[in-house]
Design an enzyme around this catalytic site. Structure first.
Site, PDB file in Angstrom:
ATOM      1  N   ASP A   1      -9.214  -5.794   5.815  1.00 15.93           N
ATOM      2  CA  ASP A   1      -9.762  -6.460   4.634  1.00 15.93           C
ATOM      3  C   ASP A   1     -10.728  -7.565   5.020  1.00 15.93           C
ATOM      4  O   ASP A   1     -11.721  -7.803   4.321  1.00 15.93           O
ATOM      5  CB  ASP A   1      -8.631  -7.013   3.761  1.00 15.93           C
TER       6      ASP A   1
ATOM      7  N   ASP B   1      16.047 -10.884  -3.781  1.00 17.24           N
ATOM      8  CA  ASP B   1      17.377 -10.531  -4.254  1.00 17.24           C
ATOM      9  C   ASP B   1      17.847  -9.194  -3.688  1.00 17.24           C
ATOM     10  O   ASP B   1      19.057  -8.967  -3.555  1.00 17.24           O
ATOM     11  CB  ASP B   1      17.413 -10.508  -5.784  1.00 17.24           C
TER      12      ASP B   1
ATOM     13  N   GLU C   1      -6.723 -12.524   5.253  1.00 10.77           N
ATOM     14  CA  GLU C   1      -7.454 -11.262   5.342  1.00 10.77           C
ATOM     15  C   GLU C   1      -8.774 -11.300   4.569  1.00 10.77           C
ATOM     16  O   GLU C   1      -9.223 -10.279   4.046  1.00 10.77           O
ATOM     17  CB  GLU C   1      -6.581 -10.108   4.847  1.00 10.77           C
TER      18      GLU C   1
ATOM     19  N   ARG D   1       6.283  -6.411   3.157  1.00 12.51           N
ATOM     20  CA  ARG D   1       5.049  -6.921   2.576  1.00 12.51           C
ATOM     21  C   ARG D   1       5.077  -6.621   1.083  1.00 12.51           C
ATOM     22  O   ARG D   1       5.102  -5.464   0.672  1.00 12.51           O
ATOM     23  CB  ARG D   1       3.816  -6.300   3.233  1.00 12.51           C
TER      24      ARG D   1
ATOM     25  N   HIS E   1       0.802  -1.221   0.000  1.00 12.70           N
ATOM     26  CA  HIS E   1       0.000   0.000   0.000  1.00 12.70           C
ATOM     27  C   HIS E   1       0.839   1.276   0.000  1.00 12.70           C
ATOM     28  O   HIS E   1       0.297   2.358  -0.266  1.00 12.70           O
ATOM     29  CB  HIS E   1      -0.934   0.010   1.212  1.00 12.70           C
TER      30      HIS E   1
END
Length: 272
Positions: free
Chosen positions: A185, A94, A159, A80, A55
């Site tokens: 959510d 990576d 969620e 996240r 987000h």
């Protein structure tokens, strides 16, 4: 002379092994995308910082900058990712992100896909680029290709109402280290958007906590309201996400403005 090193600890090390904290683990979102803000938060005493590339206004470079800013502090960085995609997950790994949260995992197949994305072939689909990447410290981590999963923590996010029903199956997937529960959510998928404290939402969170714990995995939840966070800890949550950099800044500046501008206008401090 080359420098040989193992990466620093990942999120699961806060709960298992010789460096386990042995107590409730608390952390916060870092959503601004700014490395200086991340560094300020890293020195706060929080156990972990959750860099929110789902987000927040972030790209690979800004996440890398934040990982480097946090690296000098005890707080463990967790990233996240935007969604459950093997190419994106490979890129974040990576960069040197060792602890990932994969959002919107609704069933065991979704969870298995996330596991596959962090594992090299033949067990998974992660592309091999250790000589080129910060994850292996440019091949300075001994035997990284055979040991990579030892350094990683994979959390998947429950969620949705569907995910709550599948929580036991999700937690049972080999390679999943734990589950992070998103009440916001979840409330929306239950037709209760914005009502994270609704009894049905709370019941779904607690059901998930119990089922993940029964599977022997780590489980945590997002809960900015202190009383709600404490309730989930009593229910068995191992960790709780208790705030966000942007929320703290918003509420703090509002309170400051209310204290001075409100008084100047003769209204007195506003209530928040």
């Amino acid at each position: 002379m080359s420098f040989r090193v193992d990466p620093p600890r990942s999120f699961k090390d806060l709960f298992h092994g010789e460096h386990a904290l042995g107590r409730t683990v608390a952390g916060m979102f870092v959503c601004s995308g700014d490395a200086s803000v991340a560094e300020i938060c890293a020195g706060s005493g929080m156990d972990y910082l959750l860099i929110d590339a789902e987000h927040g206004p972030m790209n690979l470079q800004s996440v890398l900058d934040q990982l480097r800013a946090i690296a000098g502090y005890p707080a463990v960085p967790v990233v996240r990712v935007p969604f459950n995609d093997p190419v994106l997950i490979k890129q974040f790994l990576d960069l040197g992100a060792q602890s990932l949260i994969v959002p919107m995992v609704n069933n065991a197949d979704d969870a298995a896909a996330a596991v596959s994305a962090i594992r090299y072939a033949p067990a998974g689909v992660r592309g091999v680029g250790s000589a080129l990447a910060r994850s292996a410290r440019w091949n300075r981590v001994p035997d990284y290709l055979t040991r990579a999963e030892d350094f990683l923590t994979l959390l998947v996010q429950v969620e949705s109402a569907e995910a709550v029903e599948n929580a036991a199956a999700i937690a049972a997937v080999d390679g999943i280290d734990g589950v992070f529960i998103g009440p916001s959510d979840l409330s929306a998928t239950m037709g209760l958007i914005g009502q994270q404290s609704h009894p049905d939402v709370v019941a779904g969170v607690k059901q998930t906590i119990a089922e993940v714990k029964a599977a022997g995995k780590i489980v945590g939840v997002n809960a900015f309201v202190e009383s709600q966070a404490q309730d989930y800890l009593v229910a068995g949550a191992d960790f709780v996400n208790v705030g966000a950099d942007v929320a703290l800044l918003a509420r703090g500046t509002e309170a400051l403005a209310a204290r001075f501008i409100g008084e100047a206008d003769g209204d007195g401090p506003a209530s928040y």
